[in-house]
Design an enzyme around this catalytic site. Structure first.
Site, short mmCIF file in Angstrom:
data_model
loop_
_atom_site.label_atom_id
_atom_site.label_comp_id
_atom_site.label_asym_id
_atom_site.label_seq_id
_atom_site.Cartn_x
_atom_site.Cartn_y
_atom_site.Cartn_z
N ASN A 8 24.64 10.78 -18.21
CA ASN A 8 24.47 11.63 -17.27
C ASN A 8 23.99 11.30 -15.84
O ASN A 8 22.61 10.81 -15.45
CB ASN A 8 22.80 12.50 -17.54
CG ASN A 8 22.72 13.39 -17.02
OD1 ASN A 8 23.40 14.02 -15.86
ND2 ASN A 8 21.50 14.32 -16.80
N TRP A 9 24.46 11.33 -15.12
CA TRP A 9 24.36 10.69 -13.72
C TRP A 9 23.25 11.59 -13.22
O TRP A 9 23.47 11.16 -11.82
CB TRP A 9 26.21 10.87 -12.66
CG TRP A 9 26.65 9.75 -13.48
CD1 TRP A 9 26.45 8.86 -13.75
CD2 TRP A 9 27.90 9.22 -13.00
NE1 TRP A 9 27.47 7.75 -14.67
CE2 TRP A 9 28.76 8.09 -13.52
CE3 TRP A 9 29.31 9.96 -11.68
CZ2 TRP A 9 29.93 7.79 -12.96
CZ3 TRP A 9 30.54 9.60 -11.71
CH2 TRP A 9 30.45 8.26 -12.81
N HIS A 93 19.01 20.90 -19.85
CA HIS A 93 18.68 20.19 -19.17
C HIS A 93 17.24 20.37 -19.53
O HIS A 93 17.09 21.35 -18.17
CB HIS A 93 19.67 19.04 -18.24
CG HIS A 93 19.16 17.71 -18.12
ND1 HIS A 93 17.90 17.84 -17.34
CD2 HIS A 93 19.49 16.55 -18.56
CE1 HIS A 93 17.55 16.45 -17.22
NE2 HIS A 93 18.26 15.86 -18.11
N GLU A 161 14.75 15.69 -25.66
CA GLU A 161 14.25 14.66 -23.73
C GLU A 161 12.83 15.23 -24.17
O GLU A 161 12.26 16.59 -24.29
CB GLU A 161 14.43 16.53 -22.57
CG GLU A 161 15.84 16.13 -22.05
CD GLU A 161 16.42 16.52 -21.23
OE1 GLU A 161 16.18 15.90 -20.79
OE2 GLU A 161 16.58 18.16 -21.06
N GLY A 167 8.27 10.20 -16.13
CA GLY A 167 6.89 10.81 -14.46
C GLY A 167 6.00 10.81 -14.98
O GLY A 167 5.27 11.47 -14.24
N SER A 206 14.51 7.85 -20.82
CA SER A 206 14.05 6.32 -20.34
C SER A 206 14.54 5.81 -21.25
O SER A 206 14.00 4.13 -20.77
CB SER A 206 13.00 5.88 -19.85
OG SER A 206 12.08 6.55 -19.40
N GLY A 227 20.64 9.07 -18.14
CA GLY A 227 19.75 9.04 -16.98
C GLY A 227 20.71 7.79 -16.16
O GLY A 227 21.29 7.57 -15.42
N GLY A 228 19.12 7.56 -16.03
CA GLY A 228 18.96 5.88 -14.80
C GLY A 228 19.79 4.55 -15.05
O GLY A 228 20.61 4.06 -14.51
#
Length: 244
Positions: A8-9, A93, A161, A167, A206, A227-228
């Site tokens: 997922n960009w 999402h 998720e 965060g 993550s 993600g990242g």
């Protein structure tokens, strides 16, 4: 069941950058047996991916309209994604739920539109920190799941998720992933019966090369929504190597 590595960009990469990423991947990519790879990109990047991704790698969207067509300015329909070559799309999402106030009913409507147009919906669910700290994470997530799958067929992927671990300084473990994945699997069996055994449950929190093998090694985790670590080709290759 094939493991699914869904990249997922988010809101990253211009079409030019997407083309460069795909070209770099092409020079280094070797399929991992038992692993499906899908790139979930901004809509404007889809044509670049269609033209430049290695054969056998799927791509799709990050959101889709709940409506078939019409006066919905700014929306992208499932038919448009399909015509662009997409085979899948993320719905629900956590960022869409939080920043765009998407309800479970809207998520289910989007998933139904995706299926009606031959796209595989990746339905996201998960709980926030307050819910986790109250010990209500399982019932809350399952309630969200049931609402988000209302009227949705079994040709679906579910991604858990842990919003509470994004965060916040908190860390989700592979056991946390398995706890919710097992609960989700049970709820899927209640809704879909034997067909639930073919539904992949992903973990999205993550994920990176260093932890993906442990997470995906859990009995009820069938892949990852990344993600990242999806933005750099070496990280993607590292995750594929870890899953070999």
């Amino acid at each position: 069941m094939q493991t699914l590595l869904a990249l997922n960009w988010k809101m990253n990469k211009t079409p030019t950058e997407a083309r460069s990423w795909a070209e770099e991947l092409t020079t280094k990519y070797a399929p991992a047996e038992g692993v499906d790879l899908a790139v979930l990109a901004p809509a404007l990047d889809l044509s670049a991916l269609a033209a430049n991704l290695p054969a056998g790698i799927a791509f799709g969207g990050q959101d889709v309209s709940a409506h078939e067509s019409g006066a919905y300015t700014g929306e992208i329909s499932a038919a448009m994604l399909k015509d662009a070559g997409a085979s899948c799309v993320v719905v629900g999402h956590s960022e869409r739920r939080e920043y765009h106030d998407e309800s479970d009913a809207x998520v289910a409507a989007k998933a139904r539109q995706a299926q009606a147009n031959g796209l595989l919906p990746i339905v996201c669910v998960g709980e926030n920190l307050d819910v986790r700290e109250r010990g209500e994470h399982v019932p809350q997530t399952l309630a969200q799941l049931r609402g988000s799958l209302e009227g949705v067929g079994a040709d679906v992927v579910v991604a858990y998720e842990p919003v509470w671990a994004i965060g916040t300084g908190k860390t989700a473990t592979a056991d946390d992933a398995e706890e919710l994945a097992a609960a989700i699997r049970g709820a899927l069996r209640e809704q879909y019966g034997a067909r639930a055994e073919g539904i992949r449950v992903l973990y999205g929190g993550s994920v990176k090369p260093e932890n993906i093998a442990e997470i995906c090694g859990k009995p009820n985790v069938n892949g990852a929504l990344v993600g990242g670590a999806s933005l750099k080709v070496p990280d993607v290759l590292g995750m594929l190597d870890a899953l070999r």
